[in-house]
Design an enzyme around this catalytic site. Structure first.
Site, PDB file in Angstrom:
ATOM      1  N   GLU A   1       0.829  -1.215   0.000  1.00 33.98           N
ATOM      2  CA  GLU A   1       0.000   0.000   0.000  1.00 33.98           C
ATOM      3  C   GLU A   1       0.861   1.262   0.000  1.00 33.98           C
ATOM      4  O   GLU A   1       0.851   2.047   0.959  1.00 33.98           O
ATOM      5  CB  GLU A   1      -0.942   0.006   1.201  1.00 33.98           C
ATOM      6  CG  GLU A   1      -2.013  -1.050   1.108  1.00 33.98           C
ATOM      7  CD  GLU A   1      -3.017  -0.977   2.251  1.00 33.98           C
ATOM      8  OE1 GLU A   1      -2.716  -0.345   3.276  1.00 33.98           O
ATOM      9  OE2 GLU A   1      -4.098  -1.565   2.117  1.00 33.98           O
TER      10      GLU A   1
ATOM     11  N   GLU B   1      -6.506  -7.834  -0.165  1.00 37.27           N
ATOM     12  CA  GLU B   1      -6.954  -7.820   1.235  1.00 37.27           C
ATOM     13  C   GLU B   1      -8.406  -7.374   1.312  1.00 37.27           C
ATOM     14  O   GLU B   1      -8.796  -6.422   0.638  1.00 37.27           O
ATOM     15  CB  GLU B   1      -6.173  -6.793   2.069  1.00 37.27           C
ATOM     16  CG  GLU B   1      -4.698  -6.996   2.184  1.00 37.27           C
ATOM     17  CD  GLU B   1      -4.058  -5.846   2.983  1.00 37.27           C
ATOM     18  OE1 GLU B   1      -4.768  -5.116   3.698  1.00 37.27           O
ATOM     19  OE2 GLU B   1      -2.842  -5.680   2.855  1.00 37.27           O
TER      20      GLU B   1
END
Ligand code: GAL
Length: 671
Positions: free
Chosen positions: A150, A308
């Site tokens: 991320e 995720e």
């Protein structure tokens, strides 16, 4: 090297074995087999465990875990482990710490405490990547590389002196010289003219509004700086581990807009993303559907990987709502319906310590004798049953233009209304079409729009000539177009397009606007059919405009508010193609928007995926001559979807009209 499993929807998640003693690892792989887990992302935050001191590496434990996973047939998406550097690194290199807009250092102790421009960080991160790539490039469990994590989640933008210097280099590349920069930034205003690039700084805390183009360029620069960090690791992997696919997990949820992902997608072998429901939203699942459609748009329509999501609650919202029974399966199936072929979760085993110990996992604190574990195992069975869907593509006739850069420009200070937020109308439109069972590709600028029946252009405040031309070309090719307020206002330097708003779309829409008239927070205007038409009226909030027709006609007009009688919604027939070019100049209420989009879809020949009741989400994937209808009942009542014939892949058996239990799901191979 192991291939990414292709005989099933791939189920798995982040695996952080360094948080657990080795005895637990044996149990982990046994449970992974039991649940049908076929991939893990391994070691995202394991840098400090792998390299506990600058000259000491501890890799034996990772060898052991890789071997165990291989024995269990679990494909490994191996992290380069560079998401968060160890404390020794930050202590030795304090100048790598990020600095916020107010000049405060962001210290280590959380995660991602590194500056996007730091070359010292790059050196160390690429060394870790090289060590792992050399050791594992031919390990039989390795199926994919996962670079960092991320990017930009916590460390962007950074305003340190190194970023200032790197920004100047970036500006020199973009503009050539200071005169071009002065023009682009409009520095004749407020005595901002620069005599040399050396005077330029990041948009740090200033006495009042910063230069908007400087802010915009700083966001572009930050995205590029992080992309350069990614590319440095990618380069190592390409050299030392050729042939193994590489990804990094994007964040396409609405609350994250730090990176210009379309610039990143050419450099990943598969687009992957993370998504978490936002509990505070009225309809969190509508935002989920939007994010999934955006991820598919970034992937150019190819299947993508959900890296995720959560089995139940997260831990970082004000109140972290647990998922209701069946909600994990419903959410998962919506991702698959909208193009995901892999379902990853954060994380395999809920942590016992640390800041995320109250975040759900596939294995909860209470262990396997739980509802959650039963649901995880049920999801594993569903994933196996859906194997034949893998590789098929989502069917959509509608495109919605989504541009991160337009968002960065739109959401700045000193605009007509701080209530106008990029994305709000995009979500309104997407939600209206989702209620009508119409699937939308959320696509970046540069996408060929000519094949779509309908193109939506919501609040595209900043719009380049190229994008405006692409929309006009689509309309000339027969696509109907809907543009909404605060679109086409400025060019890519954030300079107003003169001669009446919306400058970039005036000709296409056949209107011009002489004044923007935002509404006070509690103000509501009423709109009704114009010119004896039969359009359904309703209300508008937030925004109105003093609009004039050129060669368009009024569809809805204001009954009251600042400009009674002035058109609020207009329509122009595009000469040649006969397509409709619609303009919506206020924020319509949901009922009015539903009626309008129904009318637009009818005119454009856009069909619903199925004839389903409200509250049932339906999406179709097609491929290899087959067609699969996904139906997810988000409601508390049983529901029937008419006209669906085929075989239900989840429970088996023929379907002739689909009966869904309350909260029920189905995936039908259509005959
Ligand atoms: C993601 C992150 C994970 C974990 C998760 C919790 O943003 O990649 O490491 O923190 O959020 O929801």
């Amino acid at each position: 090297m192991r291939s990414w499993p292709s005989d099933r929807v791939v189920l798995g998640g982040d695996y952080n074995p360094e948080q657990w003693p080795p005895e637990v690892w044996e149990e982990d792989v046994a449970l992974m087999r039991e649940a049908g887990v076929s991939f893990v992302t391994l070691g995202v935050f394991s840098w400090a465990t792998l390299q506990p001191e600058p000259d000491r590496w501890e890799l034996d434990w990772l060898d052991r875990v890789m071997d165990l996973l291989d024995g269990a047939g679990v494909a490994v998406d191996l992290a380069t482990a560079t998401a968060s550097p160890p404390p020794w690194f930050s202590r030795a290199h304090p100048d790598t710490l990020p600095v916020d807009r107010e000049g405060r250092t962001l210290w280590p102790g959380g995660r991602q405490a590194w500056c996007p421009s730091s070359t010292v960080f790059t050196e160390h991160a690429t060394a870790v990547t090289a060590t792992l790539a050399r050791r594992y490039h031919d390990h039989p469990a390795l199926a994919m590389w996962h670079v960092s994590n991320e990017y930009g989640c916590h460390n962007a933008p950074c305003y340190c002196d190194r970023c200032a210097a790197t920004f100047r280099v970036w500006l020199a590349e973009r503009y050539g010289d200071v005169d071009a920069l002065n023009d682009a930034w409009g520095t004749a205003f407020w005595s901002q003219r620069y005599s040399t690039l050396e005077e330029v700084l990041p948009p740090r805390l200033a006495p009042t509004h910063p230069n908007p183009t400087q802010v915009l360029d700083y966001r572009r620069f930050t995205s590029d700086a992080l992309l350069r960090q990614y590319l440095a690791e990618l380069d190592v992997l390409r050299r030392l581990s050729p042939g193994v696919p590489v990804t990094t997990n994007f964040m396409t949820l609405d609350s994250f807009r730090h990176l210009d992902y379309p610039a990143w997608t050419p450099h990943v072998d598969v687009v992957s993303t993370d998504h978490y429901l936002t509990g505070a939203l009225d309809d969190p699942e509508a935002e989920l559907a939007f994010a999934a459609d955006l991820t598919r748009g970034l992937a150019g329509g190819d299947p993508w990987l959900l890296m995720e999501h959560s089995t139940s609650a997260v831990n970082w919202q004000p109140v972290n709502l647990a998922k209701r029974p069946g909600q994990m399966l419903r959410n998962s199936l919506v991702h698959v319906a909208r193009g995901a072929d892999t379902l990853g979760f954060f994380q395999w085993r809920a942590s016992r310590a640390g800041a995320e110990k109250f975040h759900s996992g596939l294995v909860p604190h209470a262990g396997t004798g739980t509802r959650l574990w039963d649901e995880v195992s049920g999801l594993g069975r569903a994933c196996r049953a859906l194997g034949e869907v893998v590789g098929t593509r989502v069917e959509a006739e509608v495109a919605l233009l989504w541009d991160y850069q337009a968002g960065w420009a739109c959401d700045q200070e000193a605009h007509p209304s701080s209530r106008v937020r990029y994305g709000d109308v995009a979500h309104d439109l997407h939600a209206a079409l989702r209620r009508a069972h119409v699937t939308v590709d959320v696509v970046p600028p540069g996408t060929d729009l000519t094949g779509y029946r309908l193109v939506l252009v919501p609040t595209l405040y900043l719009c380049s000539d190229t994008t405006a031309a692409a929309v006009a070309d689509a309309a000339a090719a027969g696509a109907h177009v809907v543009v909404t307020y605060f679109s086409g206002i400025v060019d890519e330097n954030d300079h107003v397009r003169l001669g009446g708003y919306p400058g970039a779309f005036r000709d296409l829409l056949g209107v011009h606007v002489e004044e923007l008239l935002p509404l006070a927070d509690d103000a509501v205007v009423h709109v009704s059919a114009a010119d004896g038409g039969d359009a359904r009226g309703g209300t508008g909030t937030l925004w109105t405009e003093h609009l004039h027709l050129r060669d368009a006609r009024a569809v809805l007009a204001y009954d009251d508010g600042p400009v009674p009688g002035v058109p609020a919604v207009t329509h122009r027939t595009v000469p040649g193609s006969g397509a409709g070019a619609w303009y919506v100049a206020t924020r319509l209420d949901a009922g009015c928007l539903d009626a309008l989009t129904a009318r637009v879809c009818e005119g454009a020949g856009v069909a619903a995926a199925a004839d389903a009741p409200t509250g049932v989400e339906v999406v179709r994937r097609r491929g290899s001559g087959r067609s699969y209808l996904f139906a997810v009942n988000h409601g508390d009542e049983p529901a029937r979807v008419e006209g669906v014939r085929g075989v239900d892949l989840l429970v088996g058996g023929d379907v002739d009209g689909l009966d869904l239990a309350a909260g029920g799901v189905a995936v039908v191979r259509e005959s």
